[in-house]
Design a protein around this motif. Sequence first.
Motif, mmCIF file in Angstrom:
data_model
loop_
_atom_site.group_PDB
_atom_site.id
_atom_site.type_symbol
_atom_site.label_atom_id
_atom_site.label_comp_id
_atom_site.label_asym_id
_atom_site.label_seq_id
_atom_site.Cartn_x
_atom_site.Cartn_y
_atom_site.Cartn_z
ATOM 1 N N ASP A 195 41.100 -20.685 0.575
ATOM 2 C CA ASP A 195 41.978 -19.920 1.474
ATOM 3 C C ASP A 195 41.315 -18.629 1.947
ATOM 4 O OD1 ASP A 195 43.887 -21.870 1.243
ATOM 5 O OD2 ASP A 195 45.032 -20.813 -0.329
ATOM 6 N N ASN A 196 40.607 -17.994 1.022
ATOM 7 C CA ASN A 196 39.904 -16.757 1.412
ATOM 8 C C ASN A 196 38.808 -17.049 2.455
ATOM 9 O OD1 ASN A 196 41.446 -15.155 -0.280
ATOM 10 N ND2 ASN A 196 40.036 -15.394 -2.021
ATOM 11 N N ALA A 197 38.120 -18.166 2.262
ATOM 12 C CA ALA A 197 37.073 -18.534 3.228
ATOM 13 C C ALA A 197 37.687 -18.842 4.594
ATOM 14 C CB ALA A 197 36.285 -19.749 2.712
ATOM 15 N N ARG A 198 38.854 -19.530 4.579
ATOM 16 C CA ARG A 198 39.527 -19.814 5.847
ATOM 17 C C ARG A 198 39.933 -18.513 6.560
ATOM 18 N NH1 ARG A 198 42.217 -24.040 8.117
ATOM 19 N NH2 ARG A 198 41.979 -25.310 6.237
ATOM 20 N N ALA A 199 40.449 -17.573 5.777
ATOM 21 C CA ALA A 199 40.871 -16.297 6.369
ATOM 22 C C ALA A 199 39.676 -15.538 6.954
ATOM 23 C CB ALA A 199 41.584 -15.443 5.311
ATOM 24 N N SER A 200 38.563 -15.577 6.223
ATOM 25 C CA SER A 200 37.356 -14.901 6.726
ATOM 26 C C SER A 200 36.856 -15.562 8.005
ATOM 27 C CB SER A 200 36.255 -14.932 5.647
ATOM 28 O OG SER A 200 36.654 -14.224 4.497
ATOM 29 N N PHE A 201 36.932 -16.900 8.039
ATOM 30 C CA PHE A 201 36.501 -17.612 9.243
ATOM 31 C C PHE A 201 37.408 -17.299 10.429
ATOM 32 C CE2 PHE A 201 36.722 -21.728 11.684
ATOM 33 C CZ PHE A 201 35.564 -21.487 12.413
ATOM 34 N N ASP A 202 38.712 -17.273 10.188
ATOM 35 C CA ASP A 202 39.651 -16.934 11.268
ATOM 36 C C ASP A 202 39.432 -15.503 11.767
ATOM 37 O OD1 ASP A 202 40.725 -19.448 11.079
ATOM 38 O OD2 ASP A 202 42.440 -18.831 9.837
ATOM 39 N N GLN A 203 39.183 -14.607 10.794
ATOM 40 C CA GLN A 203 38.944 -13.216 11.188
ATOM 41 C C GLN A 203 37.661 -13.096 12.005
ATOM 42 O OE1 GLN A 203 40.930 -10.495 10.647
ATOM 43 N NE2 GLN A 203 39.489 -9.437 12.002
ATOM 44 N N ALA A 204 36.628 -13.825 11.625
ATOM 45 C CA ALA A 204 35.367 -13.789 12.353
ATOM 46 C C ALA A 204 35.537 -14.358 13.767
ATOM 47 C CB ALA A 204 34.294 -14.567 11.605
ATOM 48 N N SER A 205 36.347 -15.438 13.878
ATOM 49 C CA SER A 205 36.605 -16.004 15.205
ATOM 50 C C SER A 205 37.360 -15.003 16.086
ATOM 51 C CB SER A 205 37.414 -17.304 15.077
ATOM 52 O OG SER A 205 36.679 -18.274 14.340
ATOM 53 N N ALA A 206 38.327 -14.304 15.499
ATOM 54 C CA ALA A 206 39.071 -13.291 16.253
ATOM 55 C C ALA A 206 38.145 -12.156 16.684
ATOM 56 C CB ALA A 206 40.225 -12.763 15.406
ATOM 57 N N ASN A 207 37.239 -11.794 15.790
ATOM 58 C CA ASN A 207 36.291 -10.734 16.134
ATOM 59 C C ASN A 207 35.399 -11.148 17.320
ATOM 60 O OD1 ASN A 207 37.275 -9.099 14.092
ATOM 61 N ND2 ASN A 207 35.704 -9.710 12.612
ATOM 62 N N VAL A 208 35.038 -12.436 17.374
ATOM 63 C CA VAL A 208 34.251 -12.930 18.511
ATOM 64 C C VAL A 208 35.047 -12.785 19.813
ATOM 65 C CG1 VAL A 208 33.223 -14.974 19.581
ATOM 66 C CG2 VAL A 208 32.811 -14.482 17.172
ATOM 67 N N ASN A 209 36.328 -13.177 19.761
ATOM 68 C CA ASN A 209 37.166 -13.054 20.965
ATOM 69 C C ASN A 209 37.301 -11.595 21.396
ATOM 70 O OD1 ASN A 209 37.575 -15.822 21.009
ATOM 71 N ND2 ASN A 209 39.432 -15.707 19.745
ATOM 72 N N THR A 210 37.473 -10.717 20.391
ATOM 73 C CA THR A 210 37.592 -9.287 20.702
ATOM 74 C C THR A 210 36.307 -8.763 21.337
ATOM 75 O OG1 THR A 210 39.161 -8.969 18.877
ATOM 76 C CG2 THR A 210 38.039 -7.006 19.747
ATOM 77 N N ALA A 211 35.170 -9.170 20.763
ATOM 78 C CA ALA A 211 33.884 -8.712 21.292
ATOM 79 C C ALA A 211 33.661 -9.230 22.715
ATOM 80 C CB ALA A 211 32.747 -9.163 20.373
#
Length: 350
Positions: A156-172
């Motif tokens: 679950d932690n890995a999934r959350a980190s992956f989702d956060q990283a994907s969101a960071n890509v969209n933000t960037a």
Amino acid sequence: MNKLSKHVGSVVAVIIGLIGVLLVLYVWQLPPFTSAVQRTNNAYVRSKITFIAPQVQGHVVEVLVTDYQEVKAGDLLARIDDRIYVQKVAQAKANLAQQQAALATAAQQRASAEAQVTAAEASLNAARVNNEVAKREFDRLTTLQARGVTSQSDLDNARASFDQASANVNTAEAQVEIAHQDVLAAETSRGSAQAGIEAAEAARELAQIDLDNTRILAPEDGRLGEIGTRVGQYVSAGTQMMGLVPHRAWVIANFKETQLHGMKIGQQATIRVDAADGQTLTGHVESFSPATGNEFSVLRTDNATGNFTKITQRLSVRIGFDQDQPLADRLLPGLSVEVSIDTDQPVTAD
């Protein structure tokens, strides 16, 4: 004897009558005394008289010429109070400096926006790298969890980190787009500032033209007429201040239409000047008017109404003076002259 006397008297009377008739025919240049030399006293000296007027308004502070003075092109004739126009030039220069500063600011904004684009693209690359790392970690833990090697919480932690990283890509990516829009906005500001500079430069030139126009200058060589302006007088654009008569003059001779046969451009003309005690000058026919004087009049004759009476019309002929004639420099516009042209003379090509 009485019969002879009566006969002689009749002969003498006939002879006197014939002489009278011949004299009338000669005076009016009628056949058999018709001459190829056409003359007219309906002729005058002409010139291009320039009426000098200001292009700006204000009080006249100086008049440097007098009536009938000889002037050269560029001579200062009069001055208008220029204090307002000096300040307008200063104002226009200040506005130009302001627009130039705005252009410099727009250039700095563009440079800053371009730097923001570079930073945003770097952040996007970092976000993509982090996203790739988070994805690989999530994929690895997913495989391990299927084998029962790792716990659900780690997945679950890995999934959350992956989702956060994907969101960071969209933000960037959004930040990169914003940075590009900032560059476009800075470029628009730069174009607006450039247009402002051009408008300010035009305003400065107009202000300088108005300032220059406070100095009334002679447009060409010539002699002035009466000076119609005085120090302290308020003048506006178009106020007639004085007249300038240039040195070049010519003759306008109005010949009857019955005299024009055989008259050509280039034929020599003899000009007798009334104001010069009958002295003569020579000239050449330069051009013919395109219509009779009646056609140029304000109220033209309408021969289609009422009873018709034929009236001989006149056509204006322009005659230029030949060079190297001292008397020609003394001729003034408006003087009366008499013109003679031999219509039988050939026209020699230049």
